[in-house]
Design an enzyme around this catalytic site. Structure first.
Site, short mmCIF file in Angstrom:
data_model
loop_
_atom_site.label_atom_id
_atom_site.label_comp_id
_atom_site.label_asym_id
_atom_site.label_seq_id
_atom_site.Cartn_x
_atom_site.Cartn_y
_atom_site.Cartn_z
CG PHE A 44 -13.15 -1.00 -6.20
CD1 PHE A 44 -12.35 -1.46 -5.17
CD2 PHE A 44 -12.99 -1.59 -7.45
CE1 PHE A 44 -11.41 -2.46 -5.36
CE2 PHE A 44 -12.05 -2.59 -7.66
CZ PHE A 44 -11.27 -3.03 -6.61
N GLY A 45 -16.49 1.47 -3.55
CA GLY A 45 -17.37 2.62 -3.36
C GLY A 45 -18.62 2.59 -4.22
CB THR A 46 -19.81 0.48 -7.05
OG1 THR A 46 -19.68 -0.79 -6.39
CG2 THR A 46 -18.61 0.69 -7.96
CE1 TYR B 78 -3.22 -2.84 0.26
CE2 TYR B 78 -3.65 -2.27 2.54
CZ TYR B 78 -3.92 -3.04 1.43
OH TYR B 78 -4.88 -4.01 1.51
N GLY C 14 -23.51 4.21 -4.07
CA GLY C 14 -24.37 4.82 -5.07
C GLY C 14 -23.78 6.03 -5.76
CE LYS C 15 -17.29 6.65 -4.23
NZ LYS C 15 -16.27 7.09 -3.26
CB SER D 2 -13.89 -4.70 -1.86
OG SER D 2 -12.71 -4.20 -2.37
#
Length: 346
Positions: A238-240, A53, A243-244, A234
């Site tokens: 990955f943030g999907t 990382y 809803g963004k 996850s």
């Protein structure tokens, strides 16, 4: 906060784990330190990092995340308040700049020594193999089709011997797997059963979320019968699953916008499922992100849920998911969507 224990130990960890993979790339040091301060204040005592990382991996940024954590430990003196997990990178094209990768004795020792120095600590509570050495299906590969080209020779006994010696030296306390398959998980477990001087793998860090519930197919039974706990990564895909990305204009600084090759959760079918989950959350007055996280939090095989955030607003919302209780109606709605569109993301 709610707490569990690392299986087969008395180590008490928060059900929410603070993920760190953006620190040093999307988040600078002051932001990383602010996140750690806040998370600890909220009862989050479990932090997960890796020598690789921040990611995407980049030679110039190799292991910067561990350095930022080490600086925070030095500044705050909070090392003894944190259960710390890290990982050794496996062999891959994108890790060739690190060293001679692979899980040889020398490589594992070098990796542990490097992490200890960067983290400014004498020990790592949970040390994980970031992904298998052998060619198999991980990182979004749905099917196993690599056997014919695999040149890996079984070295699991030797890997466990090296880890055993590092445990004996006090440099690591316990060991775990990551991105592992049912075969690999059982192979490690059986080796330590037959040779009881070898350390037992206690956790497995694999992807798990509403768009990818493949852990349930084979690994969930292993997890529960063998008591090897899932550290779910996850959980928002990955943030999907916030809803963004459903807007016409994607958020400018968001991960998938910055790194479009991170498309694992952005396929047509995955987007269709995401829209349905968004509608379900709205129907029940829930934050979509908190609904997705609360689902993961309550699975019986999940030991801890690894959240990641690039803003304090996201971090607060993610941590607060531990207090969200999903009704039977919401859970039934989730299952209906899953039945109609099962595992659209590998």
């Amino acid at each position: 906060m709610k707490y569990t224990r690392i299986p087969h130990t008395d180590i008490r960890i928060s059900k929410i784990c603070l993920g760190t993979m953006t620190w040093g790339r999307q988040n600078m040091e002051d932001e990383a330190h602010e996140q750690m301060d806040y998370a600890l204040d909220q009862g989050v005592n479990f932090f997960d990092t890796a020598e690789l990382y921040p990611i995407p991996a980049k030679k110039e940024l190799y292991a910067v995340t561990e350095e930022l954590i080490g600086n925070w430990f030095k500044k705050t003196g909070n090392r003894d308040r944190v259960v710390l997990a890290s990982k050794i990178a496996g062999r891959a094209e994108f890790t060739k700049f690190i060293r001679t990768t692979g899980f040889t004795r020398d490589s594992i020792i070098e990796a542990v020594e490097g992490s200890l120095k960067r983290l400014q600590t004498d020990y790592i509570d949970l040390y994980q193999l970031h992904w298998p050495e052998r060619n198999t299906n991980y990182f979004g590969q749905r099917g196993y089709n690599a056997h014919a080209i695999d040149v890996w020779e079984d070295n699991i006994h030797q890997v466990l011997e090296t880890l055993r010696d590092l445990v004996a030296e006090g440099k690591i306390r316990h060991v775990g797997l990551s991105n592992e398959t049912p075969w690999g998980t059982m192979r490690f477990l059986e080796e330590s059963k037959v040779h009881q001087s070898l350390p037992r793998m206690l956790t497995i860090q694999n992807p798990y979320n509403l768009l990818n519930r493949l852990f349930e197919v084979g690994l969930s039974e292993i997890s529960m019968r063998e008591k090897i706990g899932l550290l779910a990564y996850s959980p928002l895909g990955f943030g999907t699953l916030s809803g963004k990305y459903l807007t016409e204009i994607p958020p400018r600084k968001a991960r998938v916008t910055l790194f479009p090759n991170y498309s694992r959760y952005s396929g047509e079918t995955a987007v269709e499922a995401t829209k349905k989950y968004a509608e379900l959350a709205k129907e029940h007055g829930l934050s979509m992100a908190q609904m997705a996280l609360a689902f993961v939090n309550t699975r019986p095989f999940v030991t801890s849920n690894i959240i990641g955030a690039t803003s304090m607003e996201q971090l607060k919302e993610n941590i607060e998911s531990i207090e969200v209780n999903l009704s039977d109606e919401v859970l039934e709605g989730i299952e209906a969507i899953h039945k109609a569109i099962p595992n659209p993301a590998p």
